[in-house]
Scaffold this active site. Structure first.
Site, PDB file in Angstrom:
ATOM      1  N   LYS A  47       0.846  -1.195   0.000  1.00 45.28           N
ATOM      2  CA  LYS A  47       0.000   0.000   0.000  1.00 45.28           C
ATOM      3  C   LYS A  47       0.881   1.243   0.000  1.00 45.28           C
ATOM      4  O   LYS A  47       1.895   1.299   0.709  1.00 45.28           O
ATOM      5  CB  LYS A  47      -0.908  -0.026   1.227  1.00 45.28           C
ATOM      6  CG  LYS A  47      -1.936   1.092   1.317  1.00 45.28           C
ATOM      7  CD  LYS A  47      -2.808   0.884   2.552  1.00 45.28           C
ATOM      8  CE  LYS A  47      -3.876   1.947   2.712  1.00 45.28           C
ATOM      9  NZ  LYS A  47      -4.731   1.711   3.910  1.00 45.28           N
ATOM     10  N   SER A 121      -9.352   1.661   3.138  1.00 49.50           N
ATOM     11  CA  SER A 121      -8.559   2.476   2.237  1.00 49.50           C
ATOM     12  C   SER A 121      -7.555   1.680   1.426  1.00 49.50           C
ATOM     13  O   SER A 121      -6.989   2.189   0.458  1.00 49.50           O
ATOM     14  CB  SER A 121      -7.817   3.548   3.045  1.00 49.50           C
ATOM     15  OG  SER A 121      -6.943   2.972   4.012  1.00 49.50           O
ATOM     16  N   SER A 145      -9.592  -0.821   7.320  1.00 48.31           N
ATOM     17  CA  SER A 145      -9.046  -0.788   5.963  1.00 48.31           C
ATOM     18  C   SER A 145      -8.349  -2.070   5.547  1.00 48.31           C
ATOM     19  O   SER A 145      -8.053  -2.255   4.368  1.00 48.31           O
ATOM     20  CB  SER A 145      -8.071   0.389   5.831  1.00 48.31           C
ATOM     21  OG  SER A 145      -8.745   1.608   6.031  1.00 48.31           O
TER      22      SER A 145
END
Length: 530
Positions: A47, A121, A145
Site C-alpha cells: 500500500k 482504504s 481498511s
C-alpha cells in the site's frame, strides 16, 4: 514467478497500481532470492502509505510524495524472507476512508464487477491479490481498511494486534491506532506472511510483542441484534453463522463511533496539519472535509472521550469473560460507486460499523469470505479476539472461511496476459497456478484463431493454468462461451479432475494440430499469430 505477466497486469490497472518496479528490476530481485527462504519468489504489493526503497510514497496525494531510501521494517522482513516487491498500490487518500473511491489515481472496482466498490482504504492491495497479480499484499488498518476491502473482494484479511507488525515507515493516519494489515487469497497464506513480518523493532516506540492462546474449543459469541441497513442478502448470509451465546455489542459500536465522530479525528491532524494548511488544494475535497472536522475538538473533548473509551474497554473485557471469539459480519451491506457518490460520508460510516472499534479496544481480527448473496454480492465475516490472540484466531478462521469457488482449467486465450484473460478477472477469478493435463488431449489452432483442447486417444499432456472463480460467477461466464468451446471435466496429470475449457471434436477437422508444442504459449512463442 512470471515477470512478464505481472508487469502486463500492473500496466493494465493504473487504478490499482500507483508505481512499480520494471521487468529488469523484478528479475534482479528474483535472481537474488535464496530458494530456501520461507517466502521465496512470492510476489507482493505494498500500500502506498508504506515505504519501499526506490519507489515514491504518495499516501494517495501526489504533492505529498517523497522517495524513501530504505524499506519500512515490515517490508524489509518480507524481502529478507525471499518475497518480491512488485510495487505500490492505490488507497483512499491518507488512508482516510473505507470506500476505495477517494484517490486522484482512480477508484478501483471490486473484482466481482457490477460497479461494486473495492473497499478502502487499502483498495489497490486487496484488488491486486484478488485478481491474481500478486500472492499477498500489505495494507493498513485503522478503522477497517484491512478488512472491508478483503470482504468486498472475496479474500482473507488479517488485522493484527496493534504493534505486532511495526508501523515504522508508515505514513500515519491515527498513529496510536494504526496497524499494518495482510491480504491473501486464503487465511493460511495471510497467517504465514504475518508470522514472518511481525516482531519487535527497537526503534519503533509502538512496537509490541505477545501471545495469548485460546481454548481448544473456544466459546463463540454472536451479536444479539444487528443492523444490515435493509440488505436482506447480507442478513441471510450471516444467518449461516452460529455461536455458543449471544452478546451485547452496543459498547463496541459506541467505541467505534468515537473514531470518526469523536476527537480521534483530530489525531489525524497531528501528522497532517502542516501539509493540510500549506497545501489545502492538494487534498481531495471529501478527504479535506473529514480531516478538518478535527479542528472542532478541544483538549477537554479528547479527555472526555478517553474517559468514555476506558469505560467501554471495561465492558469489552467483561465480554471476554463470557466468550473467547466474537463473530460479526465484516460489512452490513455493500455499495456501488454511484451509491457512494450519493452519500460519501454517511455510507462510509455504514461500511465501518462493524470494524471501527477493533483498534480502539485493542483487539485482533481476521476477515474471511462467507459465500455470496443471491444477487452475487460477496459476503464476509470477521472473527475478533483479545489482543495477542492472533495465532489462535487465524487457526480458527481457516475453518470458518467459505471461499465457495470453482477451479477452472484454461489452455488458450484466457491464460494470463492473453486477450480474454480479463473475462476471468472481471468475474473475480484468481490465479491458482500452472498445471498440466493428463496425457490424453490434443491441442488445435482453430480457424477462428482460438486454441481448442480435445480429449482423445493417443493424446499428450498440455500446459494449462488453474483459476479459482467464485461459484456464483460461473453461470454468467459460461453464457459468454461460444461453440465449439464449452466447459467440461479436464483430467490433470496428478490424477484429479477440474472444470475446464474443452473443444468439440468436429471443430478439429482441418485445424492445425499444435499438440507437439505442449501448450498455447509455446505455440505462440514459435511465431504463430492469432
Amino acid at each position: 514467478m512470471d515477470v512478464n505477466a505481472i508487469v502486463a497486469a500492473v500496466r493494465a490497472r493504473p487504478d490499482v497500481w500507483i508505481s512499480s518496479f520494471g521487468p529488469d528490476e523484478l528479475r534482479e530481485q528474483v535472481e537474488r532470492v535464496d530458494t530456501g527462504l520461507p517466502l521465496a519468489g512470492l510476489p507482493f504489493a505494498v500500500k502506498d502509505n508504506i515505504d519501499v526503497a526506490g519507489l515514491p510514497t504518495t499516501a494517495g496525494c501526489p504533492d505529498f510524495a517523497y522517495t524513501p531510501e530504505r524499506n519500512a521494517p515490515v517490508v524489509q522482513r518480507l524481502v529478507d524472507a525471499g518475497a518480491i516487491v512488485v510495487g505500490k498500490t492505490n488507497l483512499d487518500q491518507f488512508a482516510t476512508g473505507l470506500t476505495g473511491t477517494r484517490s486522484p489515481y482512480g477508484a478501483p472496482e471490486s473484482v466481482f464487477g457490477g460497479g461494486l466498490i473495492s473497499g478502502g482504504s487499502s483498495s489497490g492491495s486487496a484488488v491486486a491479490v484478488a485478481d491474481g497479480t500478486v500472492v499477498f499484499a500489505l495494507g493498513t488498518d485503522t478503522a477497517g481498511s484491512g478488512r472491508v476491502p478483503a470482504a468486498l473482494n472475496g479474500i482473507a484479511g488479517i488485522k493484527p494486534t496493534r504493534g505486532l507488525l511495526s508501523t515504522l515507515g508508515v505514513v500515519p493516519a491515527c498513529r496510536s491506532l494504526d496497524c499494518v494489515s495482510v491480504f491473501a487469497r486464503d487465511v493460511t497464506t495471510a497467517d504465514r506472511v504475518t508470522r514472518v513480518a511481525r516482531g519487535r523493532v527497537p526503534e519503533d516506540p509502538w512496537s509490541r510483542e505477545g501471545t495469548r492462546p485460546l481454548p481448544a474449543e473456544p466459546r463463540i459469541g454472536v451479536p444479539e441484534t444487528l443492523d444490515f441497513f435493509g440488505d436482506a442478502g447480507q442478513e441471510k448470509a450471516f444467518a449461516r453463522v452460529s455461536g455458543d451465546t449471544t452478546v451485547d455489542v452496543g459498547p463496541l459500536l459506541e467505541a467505534g463511533d468515537l473514531l470518526y465522530r469523536g476527537p480521534w479525528v483530530a489525531e489525524r491532524l497531528a501528522d497532517l496539519d502542516e501539509f493540510l494548511r500549506a497545501r489545502p488544494e492538494s487534498v481531495l475535497p471529501v478527504t479535506r472535509a473529514v480531516l478538518e472536522t478535527g479542528y472542532g475538538f478541544t483538549a477537554a473533548d479528547a479527555f472526555r472521550a478517553q474517559h468514555r473509551l476506558q469505560q467501554l474497554k471495561h465492558a469489552a473485557d467483561r465480554m471476554w469473560e463470557q466468550i473467547d471469539v466474537l463473530v460479526l459480519p465484516t460489512v452490513g451491506t455493500t455499495f456501488t460507486h454511484s451509491e457512494i457518490a450519493e452519500d460519501p460520508i454517511g455510507r462510509n460510516l455504514m461500511l465501518g460499523r462493524y470494524t471501527q472499534f477493533a483498534n480502539l479496544l485493542d483487539m485482533a481480527a481476521v476477515t474471511v469470505p462467507n459465500g455470496f448473496t443471491a444477487d452475487g454480492r460477496p459476503a464476509s465475516v470477521t472473527l475478533f479476539g483479545p489482543a495477542f490472540s492472533d495465532d489462535a484466531l487465524a487457526r480458527l478462521a481457516r475453518s470458518w472461511a467459505i471461499y465457495d469457488t470453482v477451479t477452472l482449467a484454461v489452455a488458450g486465450l484466457h491464460l494470463s496476459g492473453e486477450p480474454r484473460n480479463g473475462e476471468l478477472l472481471e468475474r473475480g477469478a484468481t490465479l491458482a497456478g500452472a498445471a498440466r493435463t493428463a496425457p490424453c488431449y490434443r491441442l488445435y489452432h482453430l480457424p477462428s484463431g482460438a486454441p481448442g483442447l480435445v480429449r482423445t486417444a493417443g493424446g499428450e499432456s498440455i500446459e494449462v493454468e488453474l483459476w479459482q472463480m467464485p461459484a456464483g460467477q460461473v453461470g454468467g461466464f459460461l453464457a459468454g462461451i461460444a461453440a465449439p468451446l464449452s466447459l467440461g471435466r479436464v483430467a490433470l496429470d496428478d490424477g484429479t479432475e477440474v472444470t475446464g475449457f474443452l473443444c468439440e471434436a468436429y471443430a478439429a477437422a482441418g485445424a492445425e494440430d499444435i499438440t507437439a508444442s505442449g501448450g498455447w504459449r509455446n505455440h505462440r512463442a514459435r511465431g504463430a499469430t492469432t
